[in-house]
Design an enzyme around this catalytic site. Sequence first.
Site, short mmCIF file in Angstrom:
data_model
loop_
_atom_site.label_atom_id
_atom_site.label_comp_id
_atom_site.label_asym_id
_atom_site.label_seq_id
_atom_site.Cartn_x
_atom_site.Cartn_y
_atom_site.Cartn_z
CB SER A 205 12.39 -1.38 5.41
OG SER A 205 11.81 -2.56 4.94
CB CYS B 212 -9.59 -2.75 -0.36
SG CYS B 212 -9.22 -4.26 0.53
CG HIS C 270 -10.26 -6.54 -3.86
ND1 HIS C 270 -9.13 -7.32 -4.00
CD2 HIS C 270 -10.24 -6.08 -2.57
CE1 HIS C 270 -8.45 -7.32 -2.86
NE2 HIS C 270 -9.10 -6.58 -1.98
CG ASN D 80 -6.49 -4.81 -4.34
OD1 ASN D 80 -6.41 -5.08 -5.54
ND2 ASN D 80 -5.58 -5.19 -3.46
NE ARG E 274 -6.67 -12.72 0.20
CZ ARG E 274 -6.74 -11.46 0.64
NH1 ARG E 274 -6.89 -10.45 -0.21
NH2 ARG E 274 -6.68 -11.20 1.92
CB VAL F 215 -0.96 0.02 1.21
CG1 VAL F 215 -1.73 1.34 1.28
CG2 VAL F 215 -1.94 -1.15 1.15
CB SER G 116 -1.95 -6.85 -4.14
OG SER G 116 -3.22 -6.47 -4.65
P1 NAP Z 1 2.91 -5.10 3.50
O1 NAP Z 1 3.18 -5.11 2.05
O2 NAP Z 1 3.15 -6.31 4.30
O3 NAP Z 1 3.71 -3.86 4.17
C1 NAP Z 1 3.70 -3.61 5.53
C2 NAP Z 1 4.35 -2.28 5.81
O4 NAP Z 1 4.25 -1.97 7.21
C3 NAP Z 1 5.85 -2.29 5.48
O5 NAP Z 1 6.22 -0.99 5.08
C4 NAP Z 1 6.45 -2.62 6.84
O6 NAP Z 1 7.80 -2.19 6.98
C5 NAP Z 1 5.56 -1.80 7.74
N1 NAP Z 1 5.61 -2.27 9.13
C6 NAP Z 1 5.40 -3.52 9.57
N2 NAP Z 1 5.56 -3.57 10.91
C7 NAP Z 1 5.88 -2.32 11.32
C8 NAP Z 1 6.20 -1.73 12.56
N3 NAP Z 1 6.21 -2.43 13.69
N4 NAP Z 1 6.48 -0.40 12.60
C9 NAP Z 1 6.49 0.34 11.47
N5 NAP Z 1 6.21 -0.16 10.26
C10 NAP Z 1 5.91 -1.48 10.18
O7 NAP Z 1 1.39 -4.72 3.79
P2 NAP Z 1 0.42 -3.73 2.97
O8 NAP Z 1 -0.37 -4.51 2.01
O9 NAP Z 1 1.18 -2.56 2.48
O10 NAP Z 1 -0.59 -3.31 4.10
C11 NAP Z 1 -0.18 -2.59 5.23
C12 NAP Z 1 -1.40 -2.33 6.11
O11 NAP Z 1 -2.30 -1.47 5.42
C13 NAP Z 1 -2.21 -3.59 6.39
O12 NAP Z 1 -1.69 -4.26 7.50
C14 NAP Z 1 -3.58 -3.06 6.59
O13 NAP Z 1 -3.81 -2.69 7.93
C15 NAP Z 1 -3.61 -1.85 5.71
N6 NAP Z 1 -4.32 -2.13 4.46
C16 NAP Z 1 -5.48 -1.51 4.25
C17 NAP Z 1 -6.18 -1.76 3.11
C18 NAP Z 1 -7.50 -1.12 2.93
O14 NAP Z 1 -8.39 -1.80 2.54
N7 NAP Z 1 -7.68 0.13 3.16
C19 NAP Z 1 -5.72 -2.64 2.16
C20 NAP Z 1 -4.52 -3.29 2.38
C21 NAP Z 1 -3.83 -3.01 3.54
P3 NAP Z 1 9.03 -3.19 6.69
O15 NAP Z 1 9.42 -3.00 5.26
O16 NAP Z 1 10.10 -2.67 7.62
O17 NAP Z 1 8.61 -4.56 7.00
C1 3JM Z 2 -6.21 -5.31 5.12
O1 3JM Z 2 -3.27 -5.50 11.62
C2 3JM Z 2 -2.89 -6.18 10.67
O2 3JM Z 2 -2.09 -7.10 10.77
C3 3JM Z 2 -3.43 -5.83 9.30
C4 3JM Z 2 -4.59 -6.65 8.87
C5 3JM Z 2 -5.17 -6.13 7.56
C6 3JM Z 2 -6.18 -5.17 7.52
C7 3JM Z 2 -6.66 -4.53 8.78
O3 3JM Z 2 -7.44 -5.16 9.53
O4 3JM Z 2 -6.27 -3.39 9.01
C8 3JM Z 2 -4.67 -6.64 6.36
C9 3JM Z 2 -5.20 -6.22 5.15
C10 3JM Z 2 -6.72 -4.78 6.29
C11 3JM Z 2 -7.83 -3.80 6.23
O5 3JM Z 2 -7.75 -2.86 5.44
O6 3JM Z 2 -8.83 -3.96 6.91
#
Ligand code: NAP
Ligand code: 3JM
Length: 347
Positions: free
Chosen positions: A43, A131, A251, A325, A244, A17, A161
Amino acid sequence: MSSNGYRVAVIGATGAVGQQMLKTLEERDFPISELKLLSSERSAGTTITFKGKAYTVEAAQPESFENIQIALFSAGGSVSKELAPEAVKRGAIVIDNTSAYRMDPNVPLVVPEVNEDKLKTHNGIIANPNCSTIQMVAALEPIRKAFGLSKVVVSTYQAVSGAGSAAINELNDQTRAILDGQEFTPSVLPVNGDEKHYQIAFNAIPQIDKFQENGYTFEEMKMINETKKIMDMPELAVAATCVRLPVVTGHSESVYIETGSSDASASDLQRLMMEAPGVTLEDNPAEQLYPMPANCVGKNDVFVGRIRKDLDQSNGFHLWIVSDNLLKGAAWNSVQIAESLIKLELV
Ligand code: NAP
Ligand code: 3JM
């Protein structure tokens, strides 16, 4: 705003994201005077280029938010729970992409095309919906306005994703392994960190996020509860089944709705979709025109097609709703919220 823009932090900048967030900020030419890129320790120290300039990623901590005006969070719910209040304490407005605050009555849950006005009630944190919810309500709101809405039954076909970069790698690796006749051990889906993992390549997994006591998954409950909150309709009947699929991005949703009156026709709904902000109608069976994930990748809009009246229920309709998404479902909706905050002079 300082002379040439806002002081912005992106938390989770290295993630699926976060990367789209940076791309969107760049494409929109969002006014930024100072940019801070934050991640976990893993990172920290790596470099990301934004508008031709190299930025060093830092490990997120409370002090990271000193002097920040807008903080875009997408690093998981626990990071938001810990650090969003720290950012607000230091004067930032948080736009949170996780589920941590979405159902908090003090936090507006915003899709700008639907309820931009709710931004005026914010107390520091604004939640970006899930999403799957975002793309559905963007299409349903114009129908609700014109004809009312009493029931929504949705089945989703969700891309990997949405579960982060680890899930994208898992799909790619498994697909390669299967085609090459190699062994593999699933380790990410349906829920990263959970006990059981299943094959996603050439498969469909009817579980997204953890099961709740009522038999629905958390993803399904997000869609149900968030839809009622965003549309401000606690009485709306909503049911969801979230699945999924082995699609990288985009999506899809099969949505059955019942309108408040029996006056609507399929062509009325098509006209509404044509006129709706942020929605593109792709609906022409004669030319086999309908939305598909492969065609929506990289686009900000929500695409709607296959609009049909139910054959038995006079106020019932079926729609097929598809969107990227990572864009309208996450990064674009967040940046759009930030643009609305500027427009409404709330930042
Ligand atoms: P991802 O590809 O696994 O990336 C996770 C990101 O969070 C990476 O930049 C990671 O950094 C960072 N991170 C993990 N643990 C951390 C910590 N303790 N402190 C600071 N940064 C940390 O996941 P993603 O798909 O981008 O999704 C990230 C989050 O966005 C999800 O967990 C979810 O809550 C939210 N999300 C929302 C939607 C939506 O529908 N609106 C959709 C998808 C995701 P590193 O590179 O250091 O590991
Ligand atoms: C989409 O807290 C977590 O580990 C993230 C779980 C997660 C979420 C969430 O609940 O925030 C993964 C992918 C979402 C979301 O947008 O609801």
